[in-house]
Design an enzyme around this catalytic site. Structure first.
Site, PDB file in Angstrom:
ATOM      1  CG  ASP A  85      -2.103  -0.979   1.004  1.00 54.21           C
ATOM      2  OD1 ASP A  85      -2.741  -0.931  -0.050  1.00 54.21           O
ATOM      3  OD2 ASP A  85      -2.342  -1.800   1.908  1.00 54.21           O
ATOM      4  CG  ASN A  94      -1.505  -5.735   0.337  1.00 53.78           C
ATOM      5  OD1 ASN A  94      -2.414  -6.476  -0.002  1.00 53.78           O
ATOM      6  ND2 ASN A  94      -1.717  -4.634   1.064  1.00 53.78           N
ATOM      7  CD  GLU A  95      -5.016  -3.764  -0.641  1.00 48.59           C
ATOM      8  OE1 GLU A  95      -6.154  -4.249  -0.491  1.00 48.59           O
ATOM      9  OE2 GLU A  95      -4.552  -2.872   0.102  1.00 48.59           O
ATOM     10  CB  ILE A  96       1.776  -1.696  -4.923  1.00 48.41           C
ATOM     11  CG1 ILE A  96       2.067  -1.993  -3.451  1.00 48.41           C
ATOM     12  CG2 ILE A  96       2.513  -0.425  -5.347  1.00 48.41           C
ATOM     13  CD1 ILE A  96       3.503  -2.341  -3.157  1.00 48.41           C
TER      14      ILE A  96
END
Length: 1031
Positions: free
Chosen positions: A484, A521-523
């Site tokens: 993130d 994660n989620e980047i």
């Protein structure tokens, strides 16, 4: 004496007299802050907070608002110092032995000094560090000295680095949840800086074991068997005469000819690729290594490996490849698809001595591993599937194990504690075993946390994780630790990241449970949004490509041929596999690419299928709830704190995050309101205390109300997540061909509102039992679309390779428990990875029993099926055509009788008790199972005339109360909320053996809202009755 020692040292060299591996935990350590105002004993492994706690300087960090009041700890710099005399006492003059300093984990930015000599500056929590101290030993041993590790506050380090003139600017704070420390510059567990469900303690310390390793200057004819997979991290010093230190072991098992972009031929030979990083204290010519699988009675030839030059400051890599025919080993499978077969792989190094007549020195070790292929399939959907099966075009996204696609069902896993050094294998095993018991075959090791260890004895692991995954048969989707936030791209940063990635991929290669490596994660979604919203957004997109498409991909694929790589946890996939080129937004409208997430906190959307993603795979979806009253007992000290919106409770609500150091979190009311509004929308709720539930007298009634609110939020969480799981499972047979759902989240890092199904101490929430029902191989679920007045009851199967036959039964009840209408049983056949509708009706006039309204009745749906090779599977579910908050519940008059071995017989003598919930007492950890089937059983509809018999199975390793009294168990249902709302009292009869106590429940509840201690009469089993709440 000092003069004599100096003379001896000046005349000769040294040899290891006692300890080849000296455990630094055996030194006397101190911990002090920067200005020296605090000096306390230190320990290794540990972290500053833990040592301050042991010394009585601070209280337990997880109590009350200590995450706020103890911020001073992480704003200071801390130094660990140890007197080296005890180590020097093991050194005697004689030979030219060499000494290594080994740190398996330093958190995070530190200067290391040995006897006043600077050794290194480090800045990466996820690496192991090995330093050759040999040149410094003579003088240090003569004069004495200390080992010092000076830690710089990660907070100040991040601010300093990001304030440099050449530091790159990142928009929007770049992922600040709480501590604005520019965490993207710090190779440290990202959750340490706060998250929307986690505290920010920013720990520091020698958080993994550390050693001084002495290597003998010559080998002898002895044989040594190492206690674990190297690199070793024994508990205590060892006295063997070691010639070599195995710094790394990598075991990569794959199919001959396969790689990241070459599919495995399932009939090809297996390749066992073993790589050893060796440091040697003596020169060894023509060493060899031989591999064996003792259970299979097969062994390799003796492979010659490179000469060991005897320089401990150099690492020699020995790489051997052993081919084994495909049919020789059995394959490892996740537990629900087969047997998680493991083997002992033994490696024996033969090191010829200087004497040609002597037997070689031998060092052997055994590591557990397994044979499997694992793929993350992201190739285009075949045109034949579009034409013949009606699948939506685009790309696939699912896993295959040993060439077989399957439905991935699981949860996201977060760190087990804010302080790594105090995590235990028992805690971890319970969480993983709970996932397996609830039917899950995959955990996602979230990229904002830690790189989990193999076991306690390898590489300073402290506790076991991947070894447990291997044994239990649960896949571990693994991620590199970027989360993130956009990442800087500069040589200094990448030089730290490269060895981090290589070391950890090599370390974990041997584990058949490793399902993939995701870059972070989620980047990807963040950088796509940044690219679209900022004029210079392409800068950040280009940097993302450099890091996640190129750099990390190349590192991972160069170290592993058995584990797939993808750029991000949530991704739109790739345009090309070779070369690896990401898709981003380059797709055809209407096609489906990559995977998806869902976090929707609008209460009215909870069961609105139009708000659920139509996806190939959903890797994060969840809703938050309160932990139980028992969890709050562990965190709250004042009776006045036990209220839904008390200052302390709200301070632990980090959703939505503050985005700064503001305290109390100004955004916490949003998260509290989301839970409250969802419960009000769909369930009967307890009363509010004061205008906003923040005022409590600490009375029994108020505490019972708080306990009921905690339970109620958990019921809603279970309802909505079970709905999503079943929707995505049904999607396996629809055009999206959904083959995976991973719930956010499995476990808790502390006691607070969160998305977890298991609380911090291991207690199962309501969600855990609901997940078990939804994750059974055969499940039944009512899909209700109120706008269309359409009800479809479907049976889903994730059984591989065969159809399943069974019978579904649907029965309408009124709330008094009377059968209103029993529909004819439906025999069905459901294909593999598909669903079959056993009822599909439209219009309330058709759906409801004659003369009944939506508030009058509910439907019990259940299924019995015969699974090939798996016996009989049963499942049940419940359908209410309106919100449970709209119905008038009838007092169920629940009775509970107890027998031996914590068996409880629950009966409703009055009406139906929806979401009947039995709680085990404080201090106990365990689960309730159905006494007949052995499956987890709790949070069910209790129907008059249908007994539920459950048994509590305690986890004695985690329970502080080993012999809980049956009268301390508690039963509640949603009906209790309506009683609390009226303020009525409920009389409860408690019977223990033949001693009877008539009690008014309102007056027999302690300050935490559950039944207080009653007299216990040992020696007569556990007969008696238990109280039914509320008081």
């Amino acid at each position: 004496m000092a003069l004599l020692r100096a003379l001896l040292l000046g005349l000769s060299l040294f040899h290891c007299a006692f300890a080849a591996i000296f455990d630094l935990s055996e030194l006397s350590w101190s911990l002090k802050n920067e200005n020296g105002s605090i000096v306390v004993p230190g320990t290794v492994p540990s972290q500053a907070h833990i040592d301050l706690l042991k010394a009585g300087v601070i209280t337990e960090p997880l109590l009350e608002i200590n995450d706020f009041t103890q911020r001073w700890v992480w704003m200071d710099n801390w130094t660990y110092t140890a007197d080296l005399s005890k180590f020097f006492d093991t050194i005697q003059p004689a030979s030219s032995d060499q000494t290594l300093l080994v740190f398996y984990g330093l958190d995070t930015i530190a200067n290391i000094t040995f006897a006043g000599i600077p050794i290194a500056w480090v800045n990466n929590q996820f690496r192991q560090y090995v330093y050759d101290l040999t040149p410094h030993i003579p003088a240090a041993a003569a004069s004495g000295g200390n080992l010092t590790v000076e830690f710089e506050s990660a907070f100040w380090y991040g601010l300093n680095v990001s304030s440099r003139p050449d530091a790159e600017f990142f928009p929007g704070g770049n992922g600040v949840f709480e501590v604005p420390a520019a965490r993207h510059y710090i190779r440290k567990q990202q959750i340490d800086f706060g998250w929307d469900w986690s505290p920010a303690f920013v720990p520091t310390g020698i958080y993994k074991p550390a050693y001084l390793v002495t290597l003998a200057n010559e080998s002898d004819a002895s044989s040594i068997t190492l206690s674990s997979t190297p690199p070793l991290s024994p508990s205590g010093s060892t006295n063997t005469s070691d010639v070599i230190f195995i710094e790394e072991v990598a075991v990569d098992i794959y199919k001959l000819g396969s790689s990241f972009n070459v599919l495995p031929d399932q009939s090809a030979d297996w390749v066992v690729n073993v790589s050893l990083a060796i440091r040697a204290g003596a020169s060894v010519e023509a060493p060899t290594v031989q591999l064996a699988l003792p259970e299979l009675d097969v062994s390799s030839e003796a492979f010659t490996i490179p000469t060991l030059n005897g320089h401990a400051n150099e690492t020699v890599w020995a790489i051997v490849q052993w081919q084994i025919p495909d049919a020789v080993p059995q394959r490892w499978y996740p537990h629900n698809l087969g047997t998680p077969q493991l083997y002992n792989l033994t490696a024996t190094l033969s090191l010829p001595t200087s004497s040609p007549t002597s037997e070689p020195h031998k060092v052997s070790f055994t590591t557990r591993t397994g044979f499997r292929t694992i793929r993350l399939v992201q190739l285009p959907v075949p045109q034949s599937d579009v034409t013949e099966r009606g699948l939506t075009p685009g790309d696939q996204y699912h896993f295959e194990v040993n060439g077989k696609e399957f439905w991935s069902k699981g949860s996201n896993l977060v760190p087990f504690d804010p302080f790594y050094s105090r995590i235990t294998t028992d805690r971890v095993q319970w969480v993983l075993q709970s996932a397996v018991t609830s039917g899950q075959n995959m955990v996602r090791v979230w990229g904002g946390g830690i790189l989990q260890p193999s076991n306690a004895g390898t590489a300073g692991g402290v506790y076991a994780f991947y070894d447990l995954c291997d044994e239990l048969g649960i896949l571990a989707w693994s991620e590199f630790l970027f989360s993130d936030a956009l990442s800087p791209i500069n040589p200094f940063f990448l030089e730290s990241v490269e060895p981090e990635i290589r070391e950890n991929v090599r370390r974990l290669n041997r584990h058949p449970s490793v399902a993939q490596w995701a870059g972070g994660n989620e980047i990807e979604g963040i950088v796509i949004s940044t690219n679209q919203s900022l004029p210079n957004g392409t800068i950040y997109l280009d940097q993302f490509v450099t890091m996640f498409q190129d750099f990390l991909h190349d590192l991972e694929t160069s170290e592993s041929r058995s584990v797939p790589y993808t750029d991000c946890s949530t991704t739109k996939g790739f345009l090309s596999l070779d070369p690896y080129i990401l898709r981003f937004d380059n797709g055809t409208s209407g096609d489906i690419y990559g995977n998806s997430e869902r976090f929707d906190y609008t209460a009215t959307d909870a069961f609105d299928y139009s708000t659920y993603p139509i996806a190939r795979f959903v890797n994060e979806f969840g809703f938050h709830s309160m932990p139980s009253i028992y969890a709050w007992e562990q965190a709250l000290l004042s009776p006045e704190d036990f209220a839904f919106n008390s200052t302390v409770v709200v301070s632990r609500e980090h959703h939505n995050p503050a985005g700064s150091l503001a305290f109390p979190n100004p955004n916490a009311p949003e998260g509290q309101a989301e839970m409250t509004l969802a419960a009000e929308q769909w369930l009967p709720v307890p009363p509010f205390l004061g205008s906003n539930s923040s005022i409590t007298s600490g009375s029994a009634q108020d505490n019972a109300t708080f306990a009921a609110w905690c339970y109620t939020t958990q019921v809603f969480q279970a309802l909505t997540i079970a709905s999503e799981i079943n929707f995505y499972r049904r999607g396996a047979g629809l055009p999206e061909n959904n083959l995976g759902g991973i719930v956010w989240q499995l476990n808790d890092i502390w006691q607070a509102p969160s998305w977890s199904s298991i609380e911090f101490d291991g207690r199962w929430k309501v969600l855990a039992y609901a997940e078990e029902r939804a994750y059974r191989p055969i499940t039944i679920h009512p899909f209700w679309i109120p706008e269309a007045e359409n009800l479809e009851v479907s049976v889903m199967s994730d059984i591989l390779g065969s159809d399943v036959q069974g019978t579904a039964q649907m029965t309408w009840y009124d709330w008094s428990g009377k059968v209103v209408l029993a529909l004819p049983a439906v025999k069905f056949t459901v294909p593999s990875l598909n669903f079959t509708a056993v009822l599909n009706q439209t219009g309330l006039d058709t759906i409801l029993p004659p003369g009944k309204g939506v508030q009058d009745v509910w439907m019990l749906v259940n299924v019995t099926a015969e699974v090939p090779g798996g016996g009989t599977v049963t499942n049940e579910n419940y359908f209410t055509p309106t919100s449970l908050g709209n119905v008038t519940l009838v007092d169920p008059e629940i009775t509970v009788n107890t027998g031996y071995s914590y068996e409880f017989v629950l009966e409703a003598k009055g009406g139906v008790a929806p979401w009947t919930w039995i709680e085990h007492p404080a201090g106990t950890v365990g689960m309730f199972i159905d006494a007949y089937t052995g499956s987890p059983s709790n949070a069910f509809y209790l129907i008059p005339g249908i007994q539920k018999i459950v048994r509590f199975i305690p986890n004695t390793a985690l329970s502080t109360v080993q012999d809980p009294r049956p009268i301390d168990f508690v039963v509640r249902s949603l009906f209790n909320n309506t009683i609390l709302d009226t303020g009525s009292k409920v009389e409860t009869e408690v019977v223990v053996d033949e001693v009877q106590v008539n009690s008014d429940s309102t007056s027999t509840v302690d300050t935490i809202g559950h039944a207080p201690a009653k007299p216990h009469f040992p020696g007569h089993g556990h007969d008696g009755q238990i109280p039914v709440v509320p008081p």
